[in-house]
Design a protein around this motif. Structure first.
Motif, PDB file in Angstrom:
ATOM      1  N   ALA A  38     -10.904  17.445  10.456  1.00 30.99           N
ATOM      2  CA  ALA A  38      -9.697  17.321  11.381  1.00 30.99           C
ATOM      3  C   ALA A  38      -8.941  18.655  11.694  1.00 30.99           C
ATOM      4  CB  ALA A  38      -8.729  16.301  10.809  1.00 30.99           C
ATOM      5  N   ASP A  39      -8.983  19.464  10.823  1.00 29.56           N
ATOM      6  CA  ASP A  39      -8.161  20.775  10.986  1.00 29.56           C
ATOM      7  C   ASP A  39      -9.209  21.778  11.826  1.00 29.56           C
ATOM      8  OD1 ASP A  39      -5.970  20.294   9.756  1.00 29.56           O
ATOM      9  OD2 ASP A  39      -6.632  21.223   8.002  1.00 29.56           O
TER      10      ASP A  39
ATOM     11  N   SER B 129      -5.458  12.672  10.110  1.00 30.38           N
ATOM     12  CA  SER B 129      -5.145  12.974  11.359  1.00 30.38           C
ATOM     13  C   SER B 129      -3.400  12.744  11.652  1.00 30.38           C
ATOM     14  CB  SER B 129      -5.927  12.768  12.756  1.00 30.38           C
ATOM     15  OG  SER B 129      -7.242  12.785  12.173  1.00 30.38           O
ATOM     16  N   THR B 130      -3.192  11.340  11.181  1.00 32.16           N
ATOM     17  CA  THR B 130      -1.787  10.889  11.775  1.00 32.16           C
ATOM     18  C   THR B 130      -0.655  11.543  11.136  1.00 32.16           C
ATOM     19  OG1 THR B 130      -2.110   9.333   9.914  1.00 32.16           O
ATOM     20  CG2 THR B 130      -3.104   8.548  12.134  1.00 32.16           C
TER      21      THR B 130
ATOM     22  N   SER C  78       0.891  -1.089  -0.070  1.00 26.63           N
ATOM     23  CA  SER C  78      -0.078  -0.077   0.051  1.00 26.63           C
ATOM     24  C   SER C  78       1.081   1.173  -0.062  1.00 26.63           C
ATOM     25  CB  SER C  78      -0.866  -0.136   1.443  1.00 26.63           C
ATOM     26  OG  SER C  78      -1.527   1.196   1.489  1.00 26.63           O
ATOM     27  N   THR C  79       0.372   2.377  -0.760  1.00 27.04           N
ATOM     28  CA  THR C  79       1.017   3.643  -0.472  1.00 27.04           C
ATOM     29  C   THR C  79       1.086   4.073   0.625  1.00 27.04           C
ATOM     30  OG1 THR C  79      -0.774   4.533  -1.220  1.00 27.04           O
ATOM     31  CG2 THR C  79       0.921   4.177  -3.081  1.00 27.04           C
ATOM     32  N   THR C  80       1.730   5.162   1.220  1.00 29.12           N
ATOM     33  CA  THR C  80       1.668   5.604   2.503  1.00 29.12           C
ATOM     34  C   THR C  80       0.610   6.643   2.613  1.00 29.12           C
ATOM     35  OG1 THR C  80       4.276   5.444   2.581  1.00 29.12           O
ATOM     36  CG2 THR C  80       2.897   7.269   4.051  1.00 29.12           C
ATOM     37  N   PRO C  81      -0.350   6.427   3.381  1.00 28.41           N
ATOM     38  CA  PRO C  81      -1.518   7.517   3.569  1.00 28.41           C
ATOM     39  C   PRO C  81      -0.937   8.796   3.670  1.00 28.41           C
ATOM     40  CG  PRO C  81      -1.786   5.474   4.913  1.00 28.41           C
ATOM     41  CD  PRO C  81      -0.443   5.327   4.329  1.00 28.41           C
ATOM     42  N   SER C  82      -1.645   9.908   3.439  1.00 25.20           N
ATOM     43  CA  SER C  82      -1.117  11.423   3.581  1.00 25.20           C
ATOM     44  C   SER C  82      -1.816  12.178   4.501  1.00 25.20           C
ATOM     45  CB  SER C  82      -1.160  11.579   2.134  1.00 25.20           C
ATOM     46  OG  SER C  82      -0.497  10.613   1.170  1.00 25.20           O
ATOM     47  N   PRO C  83      -1.103  13.290   4.800  1.00 23.85           N
ATOM     48  CA  PRO C  83      -2.063  14.366   5.566  1.00 23.85           C
ATOM     49  C   PRO C  83      -3.146  14.932   4.335  1.00 23.85           C
ATOM     50  CG  PRO C  83       0.138  15.126   4.717  1.00 23.85           C
ATOM     51  CD  PRO C  83       0.042  13.765   4.461  1.00 23.85           C
TER      52      PRO C  83
END
Length: 516
Positions: A88-89, A137-138, A3-8
């Motif tokens: 989230a922001d 969020s992470t 999987s690709t890296t999840p992003s902000p």
């Protein structure tokens, strides 16, 4: 598997103080909790493939329901990522993360004890909704906690390795669980891990939000979902049923919603998506390359675990162990990724990694029709090395293509394209594989009607229906396995060609300036 890296997400801000502060033990412990959350999300995205034969038999799922079980998660996730990022922001990244963790655990419990395929599809949708609240969020929290640039780089590397490694470990985790428990165990395992994450985040992670966050634009959020989900449904429907009014209507709805969405973003002071990013060729090219790569890889991966069990005759645990070379290769490449990117440049490194992955798929295409495991292992190693390197390089390229203050928006678009690629890959390549499988079946007129329908529907259903039916059933089952393997070979070749196309785009469009 990968999987690709999840992003902000859109609007995420580092909230970095003017003077960076060195992180201590508490901050690194918080990183562990955040990485664990993303790792579990990645595992959940791939662990289900191994459980498909068992849950198909238990729930009586049709081939269409099997495809929906596989990609309903990605549909919901892709449709809501941007909206949840803005939320989230506004309400706080830690708060939304805690809500998402609790929701993910609850949805996992529903999925584990789903009595029908319809219930499981609904639970997968809920998991996607919860996942969409977690992902934005992470990394934003990581960027906020680690204010020292050098430490932040290392923290993001750890976080990224957890995400990609978790997805790669999915088949192995699933194999261990399915060797001893029923298929719902692949969801039950989420509960204790999410409880640990919930407690750790509550104790260790500080709250952060964008103090200048604008009002949540519900209209844009609805338009973003309306632009993505009908498009994916139209592709799935058309691939299965051909061109008809329902598919055309869904596609038209998607295009119309997308046009209205883009127009609205251009007029808003703080849009959900900064559409001007697409005016940058390097950014647009990288997004396109990522979409093609995930499309090619996920559609093939969805059926590979079934191939190992149904054609090769391995148990779930044996199948997971045989996919381990790709897992280890995708994690090991992180050690050399930075040096390779520095030496070749981002564009050339990404292109080269995609060619390596394409070569691996070519090896798989040859060995899927042969006996023995050595050839499959070699192909999986090449695929793992190529895809692992490609994910690292594409993330670097996306962040390098835009100013630092717009990295949040760029990363959210990247994550959305990844989830969309997963859903489309399963829908199109998965449907193509099923069509090839059915075209390769022998004459089934000698079978009873229920057995004939089961074999035509899927190899998993046919294996169950033909068990104990004598020599005729054994012959039909052997021919069905050959048809399944042949479909895998053709699908692997098509996926390899798509990766070559993506490599050419990366080579031509993405800059390759060397870095120190």
């Amino acid at each position: 598997m990968t999987s690709t890296t999840p992003s902000p997400s859109v609007g995420a801000t580092p909230d970095t103080p003017h003077r960076p502060v060195r992180a201590g033990a508490r901050q690194w412990a918080a990183l562990g909790a955040l990485t664990l959350a993303v790792t579990l999300l990645a595992v959940d995205g791939t662990v289900l493939a191994l459980a498909m034969p068992a849950l198909t038999a238990d729930l009586g799922a049709t081939s269409t329901e099997v495809l929906w079980i596989g990609d309903a998660y990605s549909f919901a996730l892709a449709g809501l990522l941007i909206s949840m990022g803005t939320l989230a922001d506004r309400i706080g990244r830690r708060r939304l993360l805690l809500i998402g963790v609790a929701g993910f655990g609850s949805a996992s419990l529903v999925a584990a004890f789903a009595p029908t395929a319809g219930w499981l599809i609904a639970a997968r949708v809920l998991l996607g909704v919860a996942g969409a609240t977690l992902m934005p969020s992470t990394l934003s929290i990581v960027r906020n906690v680690f204010t020292d640039p050098a430490q932040r780089t290392r923290a993001i590397a750890v976080w990224s390795a957890g995400a990609s490694g978790g997805a790669a470990l999915g088949p192995l985790v699933g194999g261990v669980l399915l060797e001893h428990y029923w298929w719902g165990s692949v969801f039950v395992i989420n509960l204790p891990i999410m409880l640990l994450v919930l407690i750790s985040v509550a104790l260790l992670v500080p709250e952060s939000r964008n103090p200048a966050a604008a009002r949540f634009d519900l209209v844009s959020a609805v338009l973003s979902v309306a632009a993505i989900v009908p498009l994916v449904w139209a592709v799935k429907h058309t691939a299965k049923s051909g061109i008809d009014p329902a598919g055309l209507l869904a596609a038209a709805l998607s295009v119309g919603a997308a046009l209205v969405f883009v127009r609205r973003q251009r007029t808003l002071r703080t849009p959900l998506v900064d559409v001007t990013l697409f005016a940058r060729p390097a950014f647009t090219g990288t997004i396109l390359v990522s979409l093609i790569t995930i499309f090619a890889f996920s559609g093939l991966l969805f059926f590979f675990s079934q191939y190992l069990q149904l054609v090769r005759g391995h148990s779930p645990l044996e199948a997971g162990l045989r996919e381990l070379p790709a897992t280890l290769a995708s994690i090991a490449v992180v050690v050399v990724a930075v040096r390779i990117i520095a030496r070749l440049g981002v564009g050339r490194a990404l292109a080269a990694s995609l060619l390596v992955a394409a070569a691996g798929l070519g090896v798989l295409a040859i060995t899927e029709g042969a006996s023995g495991y050595a050839g499959l292992a070699a192909g999986l190693i090449l695929v793992g090395l190529g895809i692992g390197m490609a994910f690292t390089a594409s993330t670097d390229a996306i962040l390098s293509a835009v100013p630092r203050e717009r990295a949040g928006a760029a990363s959210a678009i990247s994550e959305m394209s990844y989830e969309l690629g997963v859903a489309l890959g399963i829908a199109l390549l998965g449907t193509l594989h099923m069509a090839l499988y059915r075209a390769g079946l022998p004459d089934l007129s000698g079978l009873a009607v229920p057995a004939r329908e089961a074999v035509t529907d899927s190899l998993a259903a046919g294996t169950q229906a033909l068990a104990g039916t004598g020599e005729q059933g054994a012959q039909v089952l052997a021919a069905a396995r050959d048809a399944f393997a042949h479909g895998m070979q053709i699908t692997s070749v098509i996926a390899a060609v798509l990766l070559v196309v993506a490599a050419l785009i990366a080579w031509k469009v993405i800059p390759s300036g060397r870095r120190s």
